[in-house]
Design an enzyme around this catalytic site. Structure first.
Site, PDB file in Angstrom:
ATOM      1  N   GLY A 152      53.283  41.064  53.222  1.00 47.95           N
ATOM      2  CA  GLY A 152      54.120  41.641  54.256  1.00 47.95           C
ATOM      3  C   GLY A 152      54.271  43.142  54.126  1.00 47.95           C
ATOM      4  N   LEU A 185      45.396  42.903  51.375  1.00 46.36           N
ATOM      5  CA  LEU A 185      44.988  43.850  52.403  1.00 46.36           C
ATOM      6  C   LEU A 185      45.843  45.087  52.187  1.00 46.36           C
ATOM      7  CD1 LEU A 185      43.407  44.537  55.014  1.00 46.36           C
ATOM      8  CD2 LEU A 185      45.379  43.680  56.290  1.00 46.36           C
ATOM      9  N   CYS A 232      47.250  39.994  53.958  1.00 46.00           N
ATOM     10  CA  CYS A 232      47.458  39.456  52.615  1.00 46.00           C
ATOM     11  C   CYS A 232      47.646  37.943  52.630  1.00 46.00           C
ATOM     12  CB  CYS A 232      48.637  40.094  51.900  1.00 46.00           C
ATOM     13  SG  CYS A 232      48.464  41.854  51.582  1.00 46.00           S
ATOM     14  N   ILE A 271      50.042  50.059  52.256  1.00 44.65           N
ATOM     15  CA  ILE A 271      50.852  51.110  51.635  1.00 44.65           C
ATOM     16  C   ILE A 271      50.470  51.220  50.165  1.00 44.65           C
ATOM     17  CG2 ILE A 271      53.191  51.788  50.988  1.00 44.65           C
ATOM     18  CD1 ILE A 271      54.194  50.420  53.516  1.00 44.65           C
TER      19      ILE A 271
END
Length: 366
Positions: free
Chosen positions: A77, A51, A2, A54
């Site tokens: 993160g 990216l 990210c 989760i």
């Protein structure tokens, strides 16, 4: 990985367009999505390149607002304890919007405030969070400074981003190299926080949080100081320390395997990466190999992989491969960096990306 970016620029025209230009420069950090949020009245814009790790659904897209709409965040993160945090928040009446760790982080901020929420986080992160009610922007970086975050404040404008080149893409200043950091670079083989290679640009230090009440009015605080970890000596026996260390390592590896995408591991055959691969429970493993005996570690890695029973892949690298990679490395790593290991590491990441999205490594131990 990210990438995050944004700016606070009263009277600066279309902040949203500038934020999009900044985020476009971070496309390599987040191939799975892009988003921009802006508030013309506050003259602020936040952007993100995603990216997805989760919650792969569109509901986890960023920038994201909490349920009340007061807080808006752009975040890079992963929070390893987000499920436990979510349970704590639910008991207080705070329900996250969706299943992502970003949504849980937002509700933690809504419940406890940014500075009180930070010590509760177990993870690696960098984020910018704007409080729409109090007109305050928070920038924060994780305990060890794993995730990057730099900023430039001056002339009534605040810029922030995961990488220097994204700051430049805002088009508000002409970048100049800072000659005063040359000594730091020669000493450390990189430019340590809070300095950067560019004049007027700073990196957040590990464990630091900044609060901006205006683009040029800032308060800084170290919410976690890694240097203080060794202040209290361990009081137990050697056997107790060994057992506790093993339990902590196993828990850390278990938490870092929580993902909605495939997870693998980099394996060099050294102590750190071998231990992680063993604790991860036979993940897919990946190694870079060299024909030159002075550099090649593939035989050690392959022996460990065979012992652990992992599905293993070795990519052999030639001098020509390295030469071809150099222009790309210069474009990706826009801070001076003198560790040649970046070259095989990038090749290793490319190789593993064909099979997994997340790869554990032993670099933290190094």
């Amino acid at each position: 990985m990210c990438g995050i970016a944004g700016l606070w620029m009263p009277g600066g025209g279309d902040q949203g367009a500038r934020a999009r230009a900044m985020a476009a420069r971070l496309a390599h950090r987040g191939p799975d999505g892009a988003g921009v949020w802006s508030d013309p009245h506050a003259a602020i814009a936040l952007a993100q390149r995603r990216l997805a790790i989760i919650d792969l659904s569109p509901g986890a897209a960023q920038p994201m607002a909490d349920r009340s709409g007061r807080f808006v965040i752009t975040y890079n993160g992963e929070l390893y304890n987000y499920r436990a945090l979510g349970e704590d928040l639910a008991s207080l009446g705070f329900a996250a919007r969706g299943q992502s760790d970003t949504a849980v982080l937002l509700e933690a901020i809504a419940a406890w405030g940014v500075e009180a929420a930070l010590p509760r986080l177990n993870g690696m992160f960098a984020f910018a969070c704007f409080d729409r009610r109090d007109r305050r922007l928070w920038l924060a970086r994780d305990h060890a400074g794993i995730k990057p975050l730099c900023f430039r404040a001056g002339g009534g404008t605040l810029l922030f981003a995961s990488e220097l080149s994204a700051l430049v893409a805002a088009g508000t200043f002409t970048p100049e190299l800072d000659p005063d950091v040359a000594g730091l670079f020669l000493r450390d083989a990189s430019v340590p926080a809070p300095w950067s290679a560019l004049m007027g640009v700073h990196q957040l230090r590990p464990g630091e949080v900044l609060a901006f009440d205006a683009p040029d009015r800032m308060r800084a605080r170290r919410w976690f100081d890694p240097a203080r970890l060794g202040e209290t000596p361990y009081a137990g026996t050697a056997a107790a320390a060994e057992a506790e260390l093993e339990a902590l390592l196993a828990d850390a590896v278990r938490l870092q395997q929580v993902a909605d995408v495939p997870v693998g591991a980099f394996l060099s055959g050294g102590v750190d990466s071998s231990l992680i691969a063993a604790l991860a429970g036979r993940p897919r493993t990946f190694t870079i190999g060299f024909a030159e005996a002075a550099y090649g570690e593939q035989h050690h890695a392959e022996a460990i992989a065979q012992h652990l029973g992992t599905r293993h892949a070795t990519r052999m690298v030639t001098a020509e491969d390295v030469r071809a990679l150099l222009p790309r490395v210069l474009a990706i790593d826009d801070e001076p960096f003198a560790d040649s290991s970046i070259l095989p590491t990038l090749m290793l990441a490319e190789t593993s990306r064909e099979a997994v999205t997340v790869a554990l490594s032993g670099d933290g131990g190094d």
